[in-house]
Design a protein around this motif. Sequence first.
Motif, PDB file in Angstrom:
ATOM      1  N   THR A  18     -24.321  65.256  23.813  1.00  0.00           N
ATOM      2  CA  THR A  18     -24.154  66.659  23.442  1.00  0.00           C
ATOM      3  C   THR A  18     -25.276  67.498  24.024  1.00  0.00           C
ATOM      4  O   THR A  18     -26.437  67.111  23.996  1.00  0.00           O
ATOM      5  CB  THR A  18     -24.149  66.819  21.907  1.00  0.00           C
ATOM      6  OG1 THR A  18     -23.123  65.980  21.363  1.00  0.00           O
ATOM      7  CG2 THR A  18     -23.868  68.262  21.517  1.00  0.00           C
ATOM      8  N   PHE A  20     -27.232  70.968  23.595  1.00  0.00           N
ATOM      9  CA  PHE A  20     -27.455  71.973  22.557  1.00  0.00           C
ATOM     10  C   PHE A  20     -28.017  73.259  23.164  1.00  0.00           C
ATOM     11  O   PHE A  20     -28.819  73.233  24.095  1.00  0.00           O
ATOM     12  CB  PHE A  20     -28.439  71.448  21.507  1.00  0.00           C
ATOM     13  CG  PHE A  20     -27.945  70.241  20.758  1.00  0.00           C
ATOM     14  CD1 PHE A  20     -27.049  70.387  19.704  1.00  0.00           C
ATOM     15  CD2 PHE A  20     -28.360  68.966  21.104  1.00  0.00           C
ATOM     16  CE1 PHE A  20     -26.587  69.279  19.005  1.00  0.00           C
ATOM     17  CE2 PHE A  20     -27.907  67.852  20.418  1.00  0.00           C
ATOM     18  CZ  PHE A  20     -27.016  68.006  19.372  1.00  0.00           C
ATOM     19  N   GLN A  22     -26.895  75.791  24.959  1.00  0.00           N
ATOM     20  CA  GLN A  22     -26.595  76.340  26.285  1.00  0.00           C
ATOM     21  C   GLN A  22     -25.136  76.772  26.380  1.00  0.00           C
ATOM     22  O   GLN A  22     -24.461  76.574  27.396  1.00  0.00           O
ATOM     23  CB  GLN A  22     -26.925  75.300  27.375  1.00  0.00           C
ATOM     24  CG  GLN A  22     -28.339  74.789  27.349  1.00  0.00           C
ATOM     25  CD  GLN A  22     -29.373  75.886  27.598  1.00  0.00           C
ATOM     26  OE1 GLN A  22     -29.032  77.006  27.973  1.00  0.00           O
ATOM     27  NE2 GLN A  22     -30.648  75.567  27.397  1.00  0.00           N
ATOM     28  N   ASP A  23     -24.641  77.405  25.320  1.00  0.00           N
ATOM     29  CA  ASP A  23     -23.240  77.811  25.277  1.00  0.00           C
ATOM     30  C   ASP A  23     -22.897  78.823  26.360  1.00  0.00           C
ATOM     31  O   ASP A  23     -21.789  78.810  26.906  1.00  0.00           O
ATOM     32  CB  ASP A  23     -22.893  78.391  23.905  1.00  0.00           C
ATOM     33  CG  ASP A  23     -22.948  77.343  22.807  1.00  0.00           C
ATOM     34  OD1 ASP A  23     -22.924  76.145  23.142  1.00  0.00           O
ATOM     35  OD2 ASP A  23     -23.030  77.718  21.622  1.00  0.00           O
ATOM     36  N   THR A  24     -23.820  79.727  26.677  1.00  0.00           N
ATOM     37  CA  THR A  24     -23.521  80.766  27.667  1.00  0.00           C
ATOM     38  C   THR A  24     -23.277  80.163  29.041  1.00  0.00           C
ATOM     39  O   THR A  24     -22.298  80.511  29.718  1.00  0.00           O
ATOM     40  CB  THR A  24     -24.682  81.772  27.737  1.00  0.00           C
ATOM     41  OG1 THR A  24     -24.855  82.389  26.460  1.00  0.00           O
ATOM     42  CG2 THR A  24     -24.411  82.845  28.779  1.00  0.00           C
ATOM     43  N   ARG A  26     -22.417  77.086  29.760  1.00  0.00           N
ATOM     44  CA  ARG A  26     -21.212  76.264  29.694  1.00  0.00           C
ATOM     45  C   ARG A  26     -19.963  77.138  29.760  1.00  0.00           C
ATOM     46  O   ARG A  26     -18.991  76.833  30.472  1.00  0.00           O
ATOM     47  CB  ARG A  26     -21.258  75.447  28.405  1.00  0.00           C
ATOM     48  CG  ARG A  26     -20.232  74.339  28.304  1.00  0.00           C
ATOM     49  CD  ARG A  26     -20.617  73.378  27.207  1.00  0.00           C
ATOM     50  NE  ARG A  26     -21.248  74.036  26.071  1.00  0.00           N
ATOM     51  CZ  ARG A  26     -22.202  73.487  25.342  1.00  0.00           C
ATOM     52  NH1 ARG A  26     -22.661  72.300  25.641  1.00  0.00           N
ATOM     53  NH2 ARG A  26     -22.716  74.125  24.309  1.00  0.00           N
ATOM     54  N   GLN A  27     -19.961  78.255  29.013  1.00  0.00           N
ATOM     55  CA  GLN A  27     -18.799  79.139  28.980  1.00  0.00           C
ATOM     56  C   GLN A  27     -18.597  79.839  30.321  1.00  0.00           C
ATOM     57  O   GLN A  27     -17.462  80.061  30.756  1.00  0.00           O
ATOM     58  CB  GLN A  27     -18.957  80.180  27.865  1.00  0.00           C
ATOM     59  CG  GLN A  27     -17.695  80.958  27.546  1.00  0.00           C
ATOM     60  CD  GLN A  27     -16.546  80.056  27.111  1.00  0.00           C
ATOM     61  OE1 GLN A  27     -16.758  79.032  26.464  1.00  0.00           O
ATOM     62  NE2 GLN A  27     -15.325  80.428  27.488  1.00  0.00           N
ATOM     63  N   GLU A  82     -10.875  74.602  26.999  1.00  0.00           N
ATOM     64  CA  GLU A  82     -11.829  75.394  26.213  1.00  0.00           C
ATOM     65  C   GLU A  82     -13.166  74.694  26.045  1.00  0.00           C
ATOM     66  O   GLU A  82     -14.086  75.231  25.436  1.00  0.00           O
ATOM     67  CB  GLU A  82     -11.235  75.693  24.829  1.00  0.00           C
ATOM     68  CG  GLU A  82      -9.983  76.569  24.888  1.00  0.00           C
ATOM     69  CD  GLU A  82      -9.437  76.872  23.507  1.00  0.00           C
ATOM     70  OE1 GLU A  82      -9.973  76.294  22.531  1.00  0.00           O
ATOM     71  OE2 GLU A  82      -8.503  77.671  23.408  1.00  0.00           O
ATOM     72  N   THR A  83     -13.287  73.494  26.577  1.00  0.00           N
ATOM     73  CA  THR A  83     -14.523  72.729  26.431  1.00  0.00           C
ATOM     74  C   THR A  83     -14.707  71.827  27.644  1.00  0.00           C
ATOM     75  O   THR A  83     -13.727  71.453  28.306  1.00  0.00           O
ATOM     76  CB  THR A  83     -14.496  71.869  25.149  1.00  0.00           C
ATOM     77  OG1 THR A  83     -15.674  71.061  25.100  1.00  0.00           O
ATOM     78  CG2 THR A  83     -13.277  70.963  25.126  1.00  0.00           C
ATOM     79  N   HIS A  85     -15.986  68.913  27.191  1.00  0.00           N
ATOM     80  CA  HIS A  85     -16.065  67.582  26.605  1.00  0.00           C
ATOM     81  C   HIS A  85     -14.977  66.658  27.154  1.00  0.00           C
ATOM     82  O   HIS A  85     -13.799  67.019  27.204  1.00  0.00           O
ATOM     83  CB  HIS A  85     -15.924  67.653  25.090  1.00  0.00           C
ATOM     84  CG  HIS A  85     -15.915  66.309  24.435  1.00  0.00           C
ATOM     85  ND1 HIS A  85     -17.042  65.516  24.336  1.00  0.00           N
ATOM     86  CD2 HIS A  85     -14.891  65.600  23.861  1.00  0.00           C
ATOM     87  CE1 HIS A  85     -16.718  64.389  23.732  1.00  0.00           C
ATOM     88  NE2 HIS A  85     -15.433  64.413  23.429  1.00  0.00           N
ATOM     89  N   ASP A 205     -32.076  73.989  17.555  1.00  0.00           N
ATOM     90  CA  ASP A 205     -31.416  73.233  18.614  1.00  0.00           C
ATOM     91  C   ASP A 205     -32.301  72.106  19.114  1.00  0.00           C
ATOM     92  O   ASP A 205     -31.819  71.014  19.433  1.00  0.00           O
ATOM     93  CB  ASP A 205     -31.052  74.164  19.778  1.00  0.00           C
ATOM     94  CG  ASP A 205     -29.891  75.084  19.448  1.00  0.00           C
ATOM     95  OD1 ASP A 205     -28.979  74.642  18.722  1.00  0.00           O
ATOM     96  OD2 ASP A 205     -29.894  76.245  19.907  1.00  0.00           O
TER      97      ASP A 205
END
Length: 368
Positions: A18, A20, A22-24, A26-27, A82-83, A85, A205
């Motif tokens: 996983t 942690f 770093q959503d921006t 990744r998106q 959407e991911t 993963h 995080d």
Amino acid sequence: MSTPDQIDGALHPRDTATLFGQDTARQTFLEAYAAGRLHHAWLLTGPRGVGKATLAWQIARFLLATPAQQDDGLFGAPPPPETLHIDLQHPVARRIASGAEPGLKVITRTPNPNTDRMRDQIVVDDIRSLAGFFQLSATDGGRRVVIVDAADEMNSSAANALLKMLEEPPERATLLLISHRPSGLLPTIRSRCRTLRLGTLAPDDMARAFAQAGFEVGTEAPALAELSGGSVGAALRLSLLEGLKTYADLVTLIGTLPRLDRQAAVKLAEAASARGSEAKRDLLFELIDLALSRLARTGATGSPPSVEAAPREAETFARLAPNARAGRAWAQIAQETGARVQHGIAVNLDPAALVLDTLIKLSQTADA
């Protein structure tokens, strides 16, 4: 023994489940993929230890395991992912974990065949090996992914060889370049990549990342976050090398200024010069530089650090840097001692003498 793309004692980014905080980034990648604007080369930038390599391996698994997007059929196009993963039991994920995925090539520093010692640069032959990789794998029409970790380590010949590939990218190939200092790369390489910027991590995080890596930091989490600047990699290094204890000893010693506790100073210097302690020596000098930076900031802002990384740090720094003039003095000595340390290491000066010399300079600054 760890590899050049792995921190000693920590999980390899390939095996880190996983990412942690770093959503921006990744998106941003997912949106480009879903819109059909997948660039052939991505530059993953940010401080060391914030997850750039982990994200690169996630992207590699995603690209190699996700079927190519199809035109609308009888039932319409499937929804975009959407991911990033990918289940670790997926065949692609299992092949990547075992180093047997033919669609993935990883470029890192390699041993010199003449000496068997690890090179300190990525050389041109490492990059040229990509030509064979693309040629051998072009027949099945599948996607190909390359991870370069880290692009900063390429010598000039390797960088120019990579640039030629970026100018004429192979079909269905994606290159992921990890860079801690993108300003040091050729401007022409940067201009041919799309950048994904990763930021430092918040304390929560970082705590989750530590737990994933199997480290229990407990009450040390805030201090580790403070000294590492939000970098999990730097925090792991601090933890593994007992950096918090060293910093606490250093702050205690600084607290004796301007009358330097010579006995404590000698003890700190001897610990840094012991056989096989090069990593701790380097960390000590980094912590001295960090302490001076925090002292300078205390004087410049008129207040000590809001989060103490060592006992009585705030009290000590407030006393030694009570105003902007003192802050400037500490900033100046930080610059001078940093240059002296770099020179001393380069010419193999005795580490103990180098540490003592640095501490005496601090004592002289405090006295002034």
